[in-house]
Design an enzyme around this catalytic site. Structure first.
Site, PDB file in Angstrom:
ATOM      1  N   LYS A 166      -4.190  16.303  21.688  1.00 16.43           N
ATOM      2  CA  LYS A 166      -3.038  15.850  20.899  1.00 16.43           C
ATOM      3  C   LYS A 166      -3.542  15.621  19.481  1.00 16.43           C
ATOM      4  CE  LYS A 166      -2.572  12.483  23.907  1.00 16.43           C
ATOM      5  NZ  LYS A 166      -1.160  12.495  24.267  1.00 16.43           N
ATOM      6  N   ARG A 167      -2.636  15.346  18.543  1.00 19.01           N
ATOM      7  CA  ARG A 167      -3.092  15.044  17.195  1.00 19.01           C
ATOM      8  C   ARG A 167      -4.069  13.876  17.221  1.00 19.01           C
ATOM      9  NH1 ARG A 167      -0.895  18.009  12.685  1.00 19.01           N
ATOM     10  NH2 ARG A 167      -2.011  16.512  11.421  1.00 19.01           N
TER      11      ARG A 167
ATOM     12  N   LYS B 249       3.716  18.310  30.361  1.00 15.57           N
ATOM     13  CA  LYS B 249       3.119  19.623  30.630  1.00 15.57           C
ATOM     14  C   LYS B 249       1.977  19.490  31.633  1.00 15.57           C
ATOM     15  CE  LYS B 249       4.516  20.871  26.029  1.00 15.57           C
ATOM     16  NZ  LYS B 249       4.185  20.739  24.608  1.00 15.57           N
TER      17      LYS B 249
ATOM     18  N   LYS C  63      -3.101   7.012  19.063  1.00 13.94           N
ATOM     19  CA  LYS C  63      -3.280   7.761  20.315  1.00 13.94           C
ATOM     20  C   LYS C  63      -4.595   7.379  21.010  1.00 13.94           C
ATOM     21  CE  LYS C  63      -0.378  11.623  18.744  1.00 13.94           C
ATOM     22  NZ  LYS C  63       0.716  11.717  19.723  1.00 13.94           N
TER      23      LYS C  63
ATOM     24  N   HIS D 288      12.174   9.906  15.897  1.00 19.80           N
ATOM     25  CA  HIS D 288      10.976  10.316  16.645  1.00 19.80           C
ATOM     26  C   HIS D 288       9.802   9.349  16.538  1.00 19.80           C
ATOM     27  CE1 HIS D 288      11.933  14.390  18.117  1.00 19.80           C
ATOM     28  NE2 HIS D 288      12.745  14.453  17.079  1.00 19.80           N
TER      29      HIS D 288
ATOM     30  N   THR E 289       5.193  14.835  24.953  1.00 25.66           N
ATOM     31  CA  THR E 289       5.630  15.940  25.813  1.00 25.66           C
ATOM     32  C   THR E 289       4.426  16.601  26.470  1.00 25.66           C
ATOM     33  OG1 THR E 289       5.730  17.277  23.796  1.00 25.66           O
ATOM     34  CG2 THR E 289       7.826  16.493  24.683  1.00 25.66           C
TER      35      THR E 289
END
Length: 843
Positions: free
Chosen positions: A569-570, A681, A575, A378, A677
């Site tokens: 998101k985290r 969405k 990110k 992952h 993911t």
């Protein structure tokens, strides 16, 4: 501003046609009252909202139980191959509404509660999220369970029943503060304890090599108590099982070690054993090498494998007698999928069972293990890869260390034969990493011990073959596969966005819910004014509803006609929430400079949790809240720009915000996000994506057409080239005036007037040691955001682009992902056939 319709009022207006089901409303009311009276309270006049929730949950659960029993009977009769999905995280969210959707009970329950004078949405809000995961990996596992049941696979999710899930996040004076998530405080109506299947798990001790074989002795025993949660498929009467283990001390725990007077202390020490299932480690993409964590990883694996072997041997419904004695056919009946390296101990543990208990030869045992196990990777971030110190292993799991050493010896022997004299390759490929402290590389163990290794998006699978696991790929190219992630359309469309689900069903029928590829039929309507109008109307209703939610919870007035620009998101440097911050500041400075210009109004929302020990991530949250404090109170800017940090982002908040979003921010440095993911969405719910060519964004651009996403920035090759030539942040800082201005404002205390150097560490990091190259993509990002603002002024063209995106979502159903796992890794065939309902006559 008109009060938006609630989902309940909307459901009263629309049929969601066949989605209503024909359940008898009066039966539901009778059962509801029965549960309320007998199970919970004697007098309805003193019932609380929580009592009503439990009565409804138990009423819905009654519809599950018969199907659950019949499904398990069906499996024992047919004896199919079973798949075991092993994961340390299952981020399930709430269960009630999802169950009603999958059993076609939602409208009947809605009507029944309405007739009883109750509001179903209010009752649903009583339920706690089951937050047994950090982010993508745990939520993926939850989507996969839904798809495995919906595709009729005999599947089991195995994990840990953490007493405390992912922490609740509070924002206090702009900073993240963690609170324990006591999600089980009021009980959990969806789980069933199964003490009859309790299993012992051993730790510590020593190994004896005797003429009768190897024995692991003088161990400390902890009991694993299973709790089962039903997992219903979509309208096919299949109900699978998620089994979560809870740690229990045996009755004699430590008692024998104490003299007579130590009884109280011995009983208190039981907690030490039971701590194993106490709390979820709150790290996402970061490895923390604590003994308790290794205990958790072995605990779930040891208990699960005993269960797998037991079920394999006795495969007859309700029977414990041994039917199969020989484990050599295990791979024909059992597939074990390792969700990342966390359950990697399944490989040496299954070897231990086969060697020490079943007395198989090494060769035979190893053949069984490799044909049974498969591994999903992952992440490529080095700090996320698990490497356990050998001395920790030696103390906690001495027998497993011996087995791993032997696996490694044979593995390196094979490599040495293939590449004689290549000592560097042996070092790189060893399961044991040399250094000041020898460590076991768990990813290497997973690759060597599995027959299939997959990444979770095409670009990610290519990267692991080309870099991270290149040596292994060269030796066993046949092992490596790609399985692009997906999301369940039941939760992420039908449940969270019923208005959009209905608009789509009106055009193309409702079979798309179990076959998401049918969404491409929407392309026929891309120029249809009525569809464009309907989709825009649903989005606006969702925005009005979310605006009301924000006003209630954040006391901030939102312009519902502004673009909802969302990054949830985290919080992690890769990110690049910081890139988003720089855009906010740039936009703010531009509006201040030309206040009379016709700006596209934006409400920028950022949400997510920072791991409690990740100081930089916590400081990033503080920066976002600080920018919001300044921007939101600037009268010159007004409602043209608002910045909101969304507190305590979790599955249930995602279900509210994603349907209301216009723009989805997926802006990680190319080559760092394995898949994502959340991006899927947003796409399915009619938001447009601004993003880099990273993770599944690449395939989203392929499916919807790159011209229908806002793609910017460096590609993987550009990042690699920059790594070689060197990244000089100062060059960008000195060359780009707007970037320099923004950075100077952060550094000079413009956003932290009471503490000028509050963000000095962020400034220093961005200017001098930024692994994720924020400045290198700044210019391209700002230009791309200008294109977004321009298009938003043309609602019709914007909505057409939205339709292209929704139509391109078919690939991103977890049903497709799981069908590929089943056929290409597990050797199983998915099926859409319904099994008979409990009240149907048996075939």
């Amino acid at each position: 501003m008109p009060k938006p319709l609630t989902d309940q009022e909307k459901r009263k207006q629309i049929s969601v046609r066949g989605l209503a089901g024909v359940e008898n409303v009066s039966d539901l009311k009778t059962n509801f009252n029965r549960h309320l009276h007998f199970t919970l309270v004697k007098d309805r006049n003193v019932a609380t909202k929580r009592d009503y929730y439990f009565a409804l949950a138990n009423t819905v659960r009654d519809h599950l139980v018969g199907r659950w029993i019949r499904t398990q009977q069906h499996y024992y009769e047919k004896d199919p191959k079973r798949v075991y999905y092993l994961s340390l995280e299952f981020y399930m969210g709430r269960t009630l509404q999802n169950t009603m959707v999958n059993l076609a009970l939602e409208n009947a329950c809605d009507e029944a509660t309405y007739q009883l004078g109750l509001d179903m949405e209010e009752l649903q809000d009583v339920e706690e999220d089951a937050g047994l995961g950090n982010g993508g990996l745990g939520r993926l596992a939850a989507c996969f369970l839904d798809s495995m049941a919906s595709l009729g696979l005999a599947a089991y999710g195995y994990g840990i029943r953490y007493e405390f899930g992912i922490f609740n996040q509070k924002i206090v004076n702009g900073w993240q503060v963690e609170e324990a998530d006591d999600w089980l405080r009021y009980g959990n109506p969806w789980e069933k304890a199964r003490p009859e299947y309790m299993r012992p798990v051993h730790f510590y001790g020593r190994v004896e090599h005797t003429p009768e074989g190897v024995k692991w002795v003088d161990t400390q025993v902890v009991l694993a108590l299973p709790y089962d949660t039903p997992v219903p498929g979509y309208r096919n009467n299949v109900v699978n099982t998620m089994r979560l283990w809870s740690a229990k001390a045996p009755c004699d725990f430590n008692l024998k070690d104490f003299n007579v007077g130590g009884y109280i202390q011995a009983v208190l020490d039981r907690n030490l054993a039971e701590n194993i299932s106490r709390v979820l480690y709150p790290n996402d993409n970061f490895f923390e090498g604590k003994e308790l964590r290794l205990k958790q990883e072995y605990f779930v694996v040891a208990a699960t494998l005993q269960d797998i072997v037991r079920r394999f041997k006795s495969s007859k419904f309700g029977s414990t007698e041994v039917v199969r004695v020989d484990l050599s056919t295990l791979p024909d009946k059992v597939a074990i999928q390792l969700n990342d390296t966390h359950p990697a101990m399944a490989i040496p543990e299954l070897m231990r069972i086969l060697l020490d208990t079943e007395h198989q030869t090494w060769e035979k045992a190893w053949d069984i293990v490799t044909r049974t196990c498969a591994y999903t990777n992952h992440t490529v971030l080095p700090e996320a890869l698990e490497r356990w110190p050998i001395d920790l292993f030696q103390n906690l799991l001495p027998r497993h260390l011996e087995i791993i050493f032997e696996i490694n010896r044979r593995h390196l022997e094979r490599i040495a034969k293939l590449y004689p004299g290549d000592h560097d390759r042996l070092r790189r490929m060893s399961l044991v990493e040399e250094g000041d402290q020898k460590k076991i590389n768990m990813a290497h163990l997973c690759i060597v011990g599995s027959h299939a290794v997959n990444g979770v998006a095409r670009i990610h699978s290519d990267i692991i073959k080309a870099t991270l696991f290149k040596d292994f790929y060269e030796v066993d190219p046949h092992k490596f596969q790609n399985k692009t992630n997906g999301i369940t359309p039941r939760r992420w469309l039908v449940m969270c966005n019923p208005g959009l689900a209905e608009v789509i069903a009106e055009r193309i029928g409702e079979d798309y819910i179990r076959d998401l590829d049918q969404l491409k039929n929407l392309l026929e309507f891309v120029d249809d004014d009525s569809l464009i109008r309907d989709i825009a109307k649903v989005k606006q209703e969702n925005k009005l509803k979310f605006s009301a939610y924000l006003e209630e919870h954040y006391k901030v007035k939102i312009n519902p006609n502004s673009m909802f620009d969302v990054q949830v998101k985290r919080i992690h440097e890769y990110k690049r929430q910081l890139l988003n911050c720089l855009h906010i500041i740039t936009l703010y400075n531009r509006i201040k400079k030309e206040p009379n210009k016709n700006w596209t109004p934006r409400t920028i929302m950022i949400g997510g949790k920072a791991a409690p020990g990740y100081i930089t991530a916590k400081l990033i949250i503080r920066l976002i809240t600080a920018i919001g404090d300044i921007v939101n109170h600037d009268e010159v800017v007004g409602d043209r720009l608002k910045v909101i940090f969304l507190e305590n982002y979790k599955v249930t908040l995602a279900e509210k915000i994603i349907p209301a979003s216009d723009l989805s921010e997926q802006i990680s440095t190319a080559g760092t996000e394995a898949s994502g993911t959340g991006n899927m969405k947003f796409m399915l719910n009619g938001a447009l994506t601004i993003g880099t060519m990273d993770g599944a964004n690449v395939e989203m651009a392929e499916e919807a057409g790159e011209e229908n996403l806002f793609i910017f920035g460096m590609r993987v090759d550009d990042v690699d080239a920059m790594d070689k030539s060197g990244y000089d942040a100062m060059e960008y800082y000195n060359r780009i005036p707007e970037l320099k201005q923004a950075m100077d404002q952060i550094a000079g205390g413009y956003f932290s007037p009471d503490q000028h150097d509050l963000f000095k560490d962020i400034v220093n990091m961005l200017l001098h040691h930024d692994r994720f190259k924020v400045f290198a993509d700044y210019e391209a990002y700002i230009k791309c955001q200008d294109k977004v603002s321009a298009l938003y002024k043309n609602p019709k063209e914007w909505t057409k682009m939205v339709i292209h995106n929704i139509a391109g979502c078919g690939k991103f159903s977890s049903d497709r992902t799981i069908s590929q796992y089943a056929r290409e890794i597990w050797g199983m065939e998915p099926s859409l056939e319904r099994i008979p309902a409990p009240d149907d006559p048996r075939q």
